[in-house]
Design a protein around this motif. Structure first.
Motif, PDB file in Angstrom:
ATOM      1  N   SER A  91       0.919  -1.297  -0.105  1.00 53.66           N
ATOM      2  CA  SER A  91       0.008  -0.156   0.020  1.00 53.66           C
ATOM      3  C   SER A  91       0.874   1.191   0.032  1.00 53.66           C
ATOM      4  O   SER A  91       2.006   1.345   0.567  1.00 53.66           O
ATOM      5  N   LYS A  92       0.253   2.292  -0.650  1.00 51.21           N
ATOM      6  CA  LYS A  92       1.072   3.614  -0.697  1.00 51.21           C
ATOM      7  C   LYS A  92       2.516   3.496  -1.160  1.00 51.21           C
ATOM      8  O   LYS A  92       3.284   4.359  -0.727  1.00 51.21           O
ATOM      9  N   ALA A  93       2.617   2.676  -1.980  1.00 57.04           N
ATOM     10  CA  ALA A  93       4.242   2.232  -2.525  1.00 57.04           C
ATOM     11  C   ALA A  93       4.312   3.090  -3.830  1.00 57.04           C
ATOM     12  O   ALA A  93       3.476   3.436  -4.421  1.00 57.04           O
ATOM     13  N   PRO A  94       5.595   3.672  -3.630  1.00 57.45           N
ATOM     14  CA  PRO A  94       5.726   4.560  -4.899  1.00 57.45           C
ATOM     15  C   PRO A  94       6.135   3.858  -6.270  1.00 57.45           C
ATOM     16  O   PRO A  94       6.195   2.640  -6.441  1.00 57.45           O
ATOM     17  N   ASP A  95       5.950   4.632  -7.187  1.00 51.94           N
ATOM     18  CA  ASP A  95       6.121   4.143  -8.755  1.00 51.94           C
ATOM     19  C   ASP A  95       7.560   4.172  -9.024  1.00 51.94           C
ATOM     20  O   ASP A  95       8.297   3.434  -9.632  1.00 51.94           O
ATOM     21  N   LEU A  96       8.220   5.100  -8.294  1.00 50.40           N
ATOM     22  CA  LEU A  96       9.585   5.596  -8.445  1.00 50.40           C
ATOM     23  C   LEU A  96      10.155   6.144  -7.283  1.00 50.40           C
ATOM     24  O   LEU A  96       9.556   7.019  -6.689  1.00 50.40           O
ATOM     25  N   VAL A  97      11.370   5.659  -6.766  1.00 51.68           N
ATOM     26  CA  VAL A  97      11.862   6.132  -5.539  1.00 51.68           C
ATOM     27  C   VAL A  97      13.562   6.461  -5.775  1.00 51.68           C
ATOM     28  O   VAL A  97      14.253   5.739  -6.377  1.00 51.68           O
ATOM     29  N   LEU A  98      13.745   7.594  -5.052  1.00 50.12           N
ATOM     30  CA  LEU A  98      15.246   7.896  -5.250  1.00 50.12           C
ATOM     31  C   LEU A  98      15.836   7.258  -4.128  1.00 50.12           C
ATOM     32  O   LEU A  98      15.539   7.589  -2.937  1.00 50.12           O
ATOM     33  N   LEU A  99      17.076   6.688  -4.394  1.00 54.12           N
ATOM     34  CA  LEU A  99      17.828   5.994  -3.186  1.00 54.12           C
ATOM     35  C   LEU A  99      19.253   6.433  -3.729  1.00 54.12           C
ATOM     36  O   LEU A  99      19.649   6.695  -4.751  1.00 54.12           O
ATOM     37  N   ASP A 100      20.095   6.559  -2.478  1.00 53.12           N
ATOM     38  CA  ASP A 100      21.437   6.726  -2.613  1.00 53.12           C
ATOM     39  C   ASP A 100      22.192   5.570  -2.707  1.00 53.12           C
ATOM     40  O   ASP A 100      21.491   4.390  -2.523  1.00 53.12           O
ATOM     41  N   ALA A 101      23.611   5.433  -2.816  1.00 54.26           N
ATOM     42  CA  ALA A 101      24.203   4.235  -3.136  1.00 54.26           C
ATOM     43  C   ALA A 101      23.974   3.061  -1.939  1.00 54.26           C
ATOM     44  O   ALA A 101      23.773   1.999  -2.049  1.00 54.26           O
ATOM     45  N   SER A 102      24.019   3.676  -0.779  1.00 57.61           N
ATOM     46  CA  SER A 102      24.188   2.791   0.479  1.00 57.61           C
ATOM     47  C   SER A 102      22.641   2.030   0.477  1.00 57.61           C
ATOM     48  O   SER A 102      22.513   0.781   0.800  1.00 57.61           O
ATOM     49  N   GLN A 103      21.719   2.978   0.435  1.00 58.65           N
ATOM     50  CA  GLN A 103      20.283   2.644   0.287  1.00 58.65           C
ATOM     51  C   GLN A 103      20.119   1.782  -0.603  1.00 58.65           C
ATOM     52  O   GLN A 103      19.381   0.742  -0.579  1.00 58.65           O
ATOM     53  N   LEU A 104      20.549   1.998  -1.944  1.00 56.24           N
ATOM     54  CA  LEU A 104      20.351   0.877  -3.189  1.00 56.24           C
ATOM     55  C   LEU A 104      20.841  -0.474  -2.710  1.00 56.24           C
ATOM     56  O   LEU A 104      20.250  -1.446  -2.924  1.00 56.24           O
ATOM     57  N   GLY A 105      22.392  -0.254  -2.007  1.00 52.80           N
ATOM     58  CA  GLY A 105      22.748  -1.720  -1.645  1.00 52.80           C
ATOM     59  C   GLY A 105      22.249  -2.456  -0.943  1.00 52.80           C
ATOM     60  O   GLY A 105      21.931  -3.735  -0.876  1.00 52.80           O
ATOM     61  N   GLU A 106      21.534  -1.875   0.336  1.00 56.65           N
ATOM     62  CA  GLU A 106      20.499  -2.526   1.123  1.00 56.65           C
ATOM     63  C   GLU A 106      19.422  -3.145   0.428  1.00 56.65           C
ATOM     64  O   GLU A 106      19.009  -4.297   0.741  1.00 56.65           O
ATOM     65  N   MET A 107      18.805  -2.483  -0.479  1.00 58.72           N
ATOM     66  CA  MET A 107      17.635  -2.929  -1.204  1.00 58.72           C
ATOM     67  C   MET A 107      18.068  -4.145  -2.092  1.00 58.72           C
ATOM     68  O   MET A 107      17.072  -4.985  -2.517  1.00 58.72           O
ATOM     69  N   LYS A 108      19.154  -4.424  -2.628  1.00 57.01           N
ATOM     70  CA  LYS A 108      19.740  -5.540  -3.233  1.00 57.01           C
ATOM     71  C   LYS A 108      19.403  -6.856  -2.734  1.00 57.01           C
ATOM     72  O   LYS A 108      19.277  -7.900  -3.345  1.00 57.01           O
ATOM     73  N   ARG A 109      19.157  -6.650  -1.389  1.00 57.46           N
ATOM     74  CA  ARG A 109      18.775  -8.058  -0.612  1.00 57.46           C
ATOM     75  C   ARG A 109      17.270  -8.496  -1.159  1.00 57.46           C
ATOM     76  O   ARG A 109      17.179  -9.529  -0.975  1.00 57.46           O
ATOM     77  N   TYR A 110      16.635  -7.572  -1.616  1.00 56.63           N
ATOM     78  CA  TYR A 110      15.069  -7.783  -1.889  1.00 56.63           C
ATOM     79  C   TYR A 110      15.005  -7.878  -3.463  1.00 56.63           C
ATOM     80  O   TYR A 110      14.031  -6.912  -4.028  1.00 56.63           O
ATOM     81  N   ARG A 111      15.538  -8.327  -4.318  1.00 57.62           N
ATOM     82  CA  ARG A 111      15.772  -8.450  -5.753  1.00 57.62           C
ATOM     83  C   ARG A 111      14.083  -8.563  -6.392  1.00 57.62           C
ATOM     84  O   ARG A 111      13.934  -7.965  -7.071  1.00 57.62           O
ATOM     85  N   GLU A 112      13.550  -9.486  -5.738  1.00 57.08           N
ATOM     86  CA  GLU A 112      12.137 -10.034  -6.232  1.00 57.08           C
ATOM     87  C   GLU A 112      11.284  -8.723  -6.118  1.00 57.08           C
ATOM     88  O   GLU A 112      10.006  -8.537  -6.492  1.00 57.08           O
ATOM     89  N   GLN A 113      11.447  -7.757  -5.253  1.00 63.49           N
ATOM     90  CA  GLN A 113      10.657  -6.525  -5.018  1.00 63.49           C
ATOM     91  C   GLN A 113      10.935  -5.417  -6.067  1.00 63.49           C
ATOM     92  O   GLN A 113      10.193  -4.443  -5.753  1.00 63.49           O
ATOM     93  N   PHE A 114      11.614  -5.396  -6.893  1.00 62.74           N
ATOM     94  CA  PHE A 114      11.869  -4.549  -7.965  1.00 62.74           C
ATOM     95  C   PHE A 114      12.019  -4.942  -9.273  1.00 62.74           C
ATOM     96  O   PHE A 114      12.213  -6.078  -9.524  1.00 62.74           O
ATOM     97  N   TYR A 115      11.637  -4.225 -10.278  1.00 63.23           N
ATOM     98  CA  TYR A 115      11.669  -4.384 -11.625  1.00 63.23           C
ATOM     99  C   TYR A 115      13.435  -4.455 -11.987  1.00 63.23           C
ATOM    100  O   TYR A 115      13.994  -3.634 -11.770  1.00 63.23           O
ATOM    101  N   ASN A 116      13.403  -5.263 -13.222  1.00 57.44           N
ATOM    102  CA  ASN A 116      14.549  -5.305 -13.871  1.00 57.44           C
ATOM    103  C   ASN A 116      14.653  -4.448 -14.803  1.00 57.44           C
ATOM    104  O   ASN A 116      13.753  -4.652 -15.664  1.00 57.44           O
ATOM    105  N   LEU A 117      15.369  -3.291 -14.958  1.00 59.52           N
ATOM    106  CA  LEU A 117      15.158  -2.030 -15.551  1.00 59.52           C
ATOM    107  C   LEU A 117      15.634  -2.552 -17.189  1.00 59.52           C
ATOM    108  O   LEU A 117      15.528  -1.976 -18.080  1.00 59.52           O
ATOM    109  N   TYR A 118      16.653  -3.748 -17.210  1.00 57.37           N
ATOM    110  CA  TYR A 118      16.934  -4.139 -18.303  1.00 57.37           C
ATOM    111  C   TYR A 118      15.888  -4.670 -19.367  1.00 57.37           C
ATOM    112  O   TYR A 118      15.921  -4.831 -20.599  1.00 57.37           O
ATOM    113  N   ASP A 119      14.394  -4.891 -18.515  1.00 60.29           N
ATOM    114  CA  ASP A 119      13.360  -5.447 -19.437  1.00 60.29           C
ATOM    115  C   ASP A 119      12.861  -4.089 -20.062  1.00 60.29           C
ATOM    116  O   ASP A 119      11.949  -4.350 -21.125  1.00 60.29           O
ATOM    117  N   PHE A 120      13.217  -3.153 -19.891  1.00 64.08           N
ATOM    118  CA  PHE A 120      12.757  -1.742 -20.507  1.00 64.08           C
ATOM    119  C   PHE A 120      13.679  -1.023 -21.392  1.00 64.08           C
ATOM    120  O   PHE A 120      13.704  -0.304 -22.379  1.00 64.08           O
TER     121      PHE A 120
END
Length: 425
Positions: A91-120
């Motif tokens: 709920s209330k999830a963004p379509d696009l979110v700004l993350l810095d490098a360390s935050q993005l690194g943390e989110m890499k644990r949850y690959r299934e929660q993000f689109y692979n932008l190579y698909d686009f």
């Protein structure tokens, strides 16, 4: 419509019913079905204060007839908790979110929660190679986010305070006089004695700028152990604090803004995006600041990225916005307006870039000064635990700065807690 407009409503209604009846009886005539008008896509975009992207996003929404954008501003430290909560509850999830490098690194644990932008698409040729690499997973098959700005560091300093302390104040002279951290330390002691001002604003900025001279690796990729560079940077920040060269004013706070205006500190190890913060919080100091090369090796912050969570129902529209925001011309425009340094090196040699001068910093050629560091940065692939490690280090430095812990005890506490975190990938 013409009949309905010019005949009485009863006659018009009768003719309409008769027409429908005739059409339904004819095998050769079918009703024309009119599709309802397509609804405008509404994209929810999460940013943090000072990102400088709001104006560009609004421009995009005005130019794209089928897109509206809802911008949500969250404090930096609230981004990851808010994102994790939204992904968990859907709920209330963004379509696009700004993350810095360390935050993005943390989110890499949850690959299934993000689109692979190579698909686009695959737009890697636009970007610095190391910046694009940080946006991928380790094997390079999955692109988590579009690279946005980077944060090369320069020395932003108060000309008036340097002059009052008898220090060089012209930018070229400053770069030559303080090529390393020891020389800057000596200058800080002279500044403190002559003016009472601290050299720098806070310990974290000293720590980050010193540490980011190197490969940016908090943890060894194989061992998961702290890099010795982390302790080296910690000791440098502690030394400056113990010598009275740190004002103890956390960035992006009211106290920091007051300190910038009132001359409580004379310099900032400034990533390019900090320009917007200074201009917003200390407008009265316009023209008093200048820019020179930072001490030591070229340093920088790894900058930000734009990711699309799987909860987005409009990933293609979100990707189109992310791609638009990160084009060289848009990044150049944001650099000129807010200081966000482009991650697209093709702009570095353009006249529009090289001619950028900032009146707030005594007309310093900001593009040229920051490009010197930007072209020499080359960071290694990030670790998924970087955000957690960085947060623990920042908190430890804050405790030392506030006198809540002695440096040795704070370091032992940080080291112990880092050993306990899940190192992940």
């Amino acid at each position: 419509m013409i009949l309905l407009k010019h005949l009485g409503w009863r006659v018009a209604l009768a003719l309409s019913v008769l027409s429908l009846a005739l059409y339904s009886c004819s095998p050769d005539i079918s009703l024309i079905r009119v599709a309802p008008p397509k609804q405008r896509a509404v994209l929810s975009v999460w940013l943090w204060p000072g990102s400088g992207l709001e104006t560009m996003i609004k421009q995009y929404a005005e130019e794209q007839s089928g897109v509206d954008v809802d911008i949500v501003i969250s404090q930096y430290d609230d981004v990851l908790p808010g994102l994790m909560s939204s992904l968990a509850t859907r709920s209330k999830a963004p379509d696009l979110v700004l993350l810095d490098a360390s935050q993005l690194g943390e989110m890499k644990r949850y690959r299934e929660q993000f689109y692979n932008l190579y698909d686009f698409g695959d737009e890697r040729t636009r970007f610095l190679e190391w910046k694009w690499r940080l946006a991928e997973n380790r094997d390079g098959a999955f692109l988590f986010a579009m690279p946005a700005d980077i944060g090369p560091v320069a020395l932003a300093y108060r000309r008036d305070l340097f002059e009052a302390a008898g220090l060089p104040a012209e930018r070229d002279a400053v770069s030559e006089a303080f090529p390393d951290w020891d020389a800057l330390e000596s200058a800080g002691l002279q500044l403190k004695e002559k003016t009472g001002a601290a050299l720098f604003d806070n310990m974290n900025n000293v720590f980050q700028s010193y540490f980011n001279q190197f490969d940016g690796q908090y943890l060894g990729s194989r061992t998961g152990r702290l890099s010795p560079r982390v302790k080296e940077a910690w000791d440098r920040a502690v030394r400056f604090q113990q010598l009275g060269l740190i004002a103890g004013l956390p960035s992006q706070t009211t106290e920091w803004a007051d300190g910038a205006v009132n001359g409580r500190f004379a310099a900032v190890l400034a990533p390019s995006w900090l320009h917007g913060m200074l201009k917003k919080n200390a407008p009265a100091t316009r023209g008093l600041w200048d820019l020179a090369k930072a001490p030591g090796l070229p340093s920088g912050w790894k900058g930000s990225f734009l990711a699309i969570p799987k909860t987005s129902g409009q990933p293609r529209e979100a990707y189109a916005l992310a791609s638009w925001l990160t084009t060289p011309q848009r990044q150049l425009a944001t650099f000129r307006s807010n200081g966000n340094f482009p991650s697209t090196p093709t702009v570095y040699s353009t006249r529009d870039f090289l001619d950028v001068r900032d009146p707030f910093f005594n007309d310093a050629p900001t593009g040229q000064i920051y490009a010197y560091a930007a072209l020499r940065l080359n960071y290694a692939y990030g670790h998924s635990a970087d955000s957690s490690v960085e947060s623990l280090l920042r908190e430890g430095l804050r405790r030392v700065e506030k006198g809540e812990a002695r440096p040795e005890q704070a370091w032992r506490d940080v080291e112990k807690r880092i050993q306990q975190i899940d190192k992940g990938e």
